[in-house]
Design a protein around this motif. Sequence first.
Motif, short mmCIF file in Angstrom:
data_model
loop_
_atom_site.label_atom_id
_atom_site.label_comp_id
_atom_site.label_asym_id
_atom_site.label_seq_id
_atom_site.Cartn_x
_atom_site.Cartn_y
_atom_site.Cartn_z
N GLY A 91 -82.81 80.30 136.62
CA GLY A 91 -81.57 80.26 135.83
C GLY A 91 -81.77 79.74 134.42
N THR A 92 -83.00 79.86 133.90
CA THR A 92 -83.30 79.41 132.54
C THR A 92 -83.41 80.62 131.61
OG1 THR A 92 -84.52 77.51 133.40
CG2 THR A 92 -84.94 78.14 131.11
N PRO A 93 -82.77 80.60 130.43
CA PRO A 93 -82.88 81.73 129.50
C PRO A 93 -84.32 81.96 129.07
CG PRO A 93 -81.08 80.29 128.87
CD PRO A 93 -81.86 79.56 129.92
N LYS A 94 -84.74 83.21 129.05
CA LYS A 94 -86.10 83.53 128.61
C LYS A 94 -86.24 83.20 127.12
CE LYS A 94 -87.33 86.74 132.25
NZ LYS A 94 -87.89 88.07 132.60
N ALA A 95 -87.40 82.70 126.76
CA ALA A 95 -87.63 82.13 125.43
C ALA A 95 -87.42 83.12 124.29
CB ALA A 95 -89.02 81.53 125.36
N ASP A 96 -87.73 84.42 124.52
CA ASP A 96 -87.65 85.39 123.42
C ASP A 96 -86.28 86.07 123.32
OD1 ASP A 96 -87.90 86.80 125.77
OD2 ASP A 96 -89.33 88.27 124.98
N THR A 97 -85.32 85.63 124.15
CA THR A 97 -83.96 86.19 124.04
C THR A 97 -83.20 85.44 122.96
OG1 THR A 97 -83.07 84.70 125.72
CG2 THR A 97 -83.92 86.83 126.48
N ALA A 98 -82.07 85.98 122.56
CA ALA A 98 -81.25 85.34 121.53
C ALA A 98 -80.85 83.93 121.95
CB ALA A 98 -80.01 86.18 121.24
N VAL A 99 -80.42 83.78 123.19
CA VAL A 99 -79.99 82.46 123.66
C VAL A 99 -81.18 81.50 123.72
CG1 VAL A 99 -79.05 81.17 125.63
CG2 VAL A 99 -77.98 83.30 124.91
N GLY A 100 -82.33 81.99 124.18
CA GLY A 100 -83.52 81.15 124.23
C GLY A 100 -83.92 80.64 122.86
N ILE A 101 -83.86 81.51 121.86
CA ILE A 101 -84.20 81.13 120.49
C ILE A 101 -83.17 80.16 119.93
CG2 ILE A 101 -84.54 82.00 118.13
CD1 ILE A 101 -85.52 84.65 119.48
N LEU A 102 -81.90 80.44 120.17
CA LEU A 102 -80.83 79.56 119.68
C LEU A 102 -80.97 78.15 120.27
CD1 LEU A 102 -78.16 78.99 118.22
CD2 LEU A 102 -76.96 80.10 120.12
N LEU A 103 -81.25 78.06 121.55
CA LEU A 103 -81.43 76.75 122.19
C LEU A 103 -82.62 76.01 121.59
CD1 LEU A 103 -80.78 77.70 125.93
CD2 LEU A 103 -79.29 76.36 124.45
N ASP A 104 -83.69 76.74 121.29
CA ASP A 104 -84.89 76.11 120.72
C ASP A 104 -84.62 75.59 119.31
OD1 ASP A 104 -87.76 75.48 120.95
OD2 ASP A 104 -87.99 76.95 119.35
N VAL A 105 -83.94 76.38 118.50
CA VAL A 105 -83.62 75.94 117.13
C VAL A 105 -82.68 74.73 117.17
CG1 VAL A 105 -82.45 76.60 114.98
CG2 VAL A 105 -84.00 78.22 116.10
N ALA A 106 -81.72 74.74 118.08
CA ALA A 106 -80.79 73.62 118.20
C ALA A 106 -81.52 72.34 118.61
CB ALA A 106 -79.70 73.96 119.20
N LYS A 107 -82.52 72.49 119.44
CA LYS A 107 -83.29 71.32 119.89
C LYS A 107 -84.04 70.69 118.71
CE LYS A 107 -85.37 72.01 123.73
NZ LYS A 107 -86.38 72.51 124.72
N LYS A 108 -84.49 71.51 117.78
CA LYS A 108 -85.24 71.02 116.61
C LYS A 108 -84.32 70.51 115.51
CE LYS A 108 -89.06 74.23 117.45
NZ LYS A 108 -89.74 75.46 117.00
N HIS A 109 -83.05 70.90 115.57
CA HIS A 109 -82.09 70.50 114.53
C HIS A 109 -80.86 69.88 115.19
CE1 HIS A 109 -84.18 72.68 111.26
NE2 HIS A 109 -84.46 73.57 112.20
#
Length: 350
Positions: A141-159
Motif C-alpha cells: 500500500g505504498t505509492p511507487k517512487a516514480d509516480t506523481a504521488v511518490g515524487i510529491l511525497l519525496d519532495v515534501a519530505k525534503k521541504h
Amino acid sequence: MGRFGVVRIGVACAGLVALAACQSTETKTAAHATPNAKAAAASAELTRKANAAAAAKVRANELGKIPVIMYHRITDKPGGTDDRTPAQFRTELERLASEKYVPITAAEYVTGKIAIPAGTHPVVLTFDDSSPSQLTLDEMGTPKADTAVGILLDVAKKHPGFRPVATFYVIRDMFGKFSPEERAQVLGWLSQNGFDIGNHTRDHLNLLGKSEKEVTEQIAAGQKLITDLDKKVQVHTLALPYGNQPRDKKWALHGSGNGVRYDYQGVFLAGYTPAPSPFTKEFDPVGIPRIRSMDKKGDCVKFCSTAWLDELNAHPDERFTSDGNVATVAYPKFKAPFVDKNFAAIALPY
C-alpha cells in the motif's frame, strides 16, 4: 374610601415600587455593561491592528492570483504535450517549494479554506484522467517512487511545510484498476492521506454542444463512480473534459441524472491563466482557469506553468500571499473595491 379601595392603592403602590426597583437594576446593569462593551470593542480593535500590522509585514495579498496547475501522465516516455517526465515534474515541485508555494486542494481553494503560513502562496496541483503514472500502490500500500504521488511525497519530505496534497480528477479508467475492490483501495488511500478527489465525468466525453440530459447524465455517472466505491469521499469540484463548457455553464455545477444528484462548489477549465482568489468579485465557480504544466516553448511561451511562475515571480504583489490567519482576508487598502461582499465581515485591509 372603603377597605377595598385601600387594598387597590396598596397593590398599585407595590407595583410601582417593584417597577422602580426593576428599572434601577436595569440602569445599574447597563451602567456596568457599557464599560465592558467598550473594553471588548477596544480589545477587538487592538487585535485588528495587530493582525493588520502582521499582514503588512509579509505584504499579504489574499486577493491575488493563484496558480492551478494541470497535469496528466508522469512518464519517462511522453506521448504528447500534456505528459511530463518524472524529472520535469520533480523540478517543477522543487521550484514551487523554493518560491514559498504551499499546495492546497481544489476543495480548499473553492471553499476559501486556505490555511497556509504567513508570507507563503497557495498552489493547486490537479491531475486529470486517473492514470497509473499518477498513483500506483505496491503490495504494502505504498505509492511507487516514480509516480506523481511518490515524487510529491519525496519532495515534501525534503521541504518541510510543502504539503503533499493534490486533487485527482478521476474517470472510468481509474488508475488502471478494473475491479471495484482495487479501485476502492486506491480511492481509499488518497482520501485517507489528505488528497482530494474530483469528478472528471465517467467517460471523458466532450460536453460542448450536448443536451442538458447528456451533460447531467455524464457528470452524475462520474459522481456515482466515486461514491459507489467510497461513500466517505466528498466530491466538491468537477474538471471539464477538454476544458469545454456545456451550453449552459450551470449544468456543470448543479444537476442530476439517473437518480444521482451532484452539487459542486467549483468547475475547472483547461487553461490558460492563474485563477482568481476565491475572495474576489472575479471568482466564477462555473469557470475556473488552470495552467498546463509545460516549459516556455511553442504555445507555452506565455501561457503554461513555467511562463506563469516566471511572471508571478517577477510581479510578486500580483499573486496571493497569505497573512497566516484563515479567519481573515488581508490585502492592501487600495484593493478594497475587488473584495467579494460575502467576505466583507472578515476583510482586513491595511
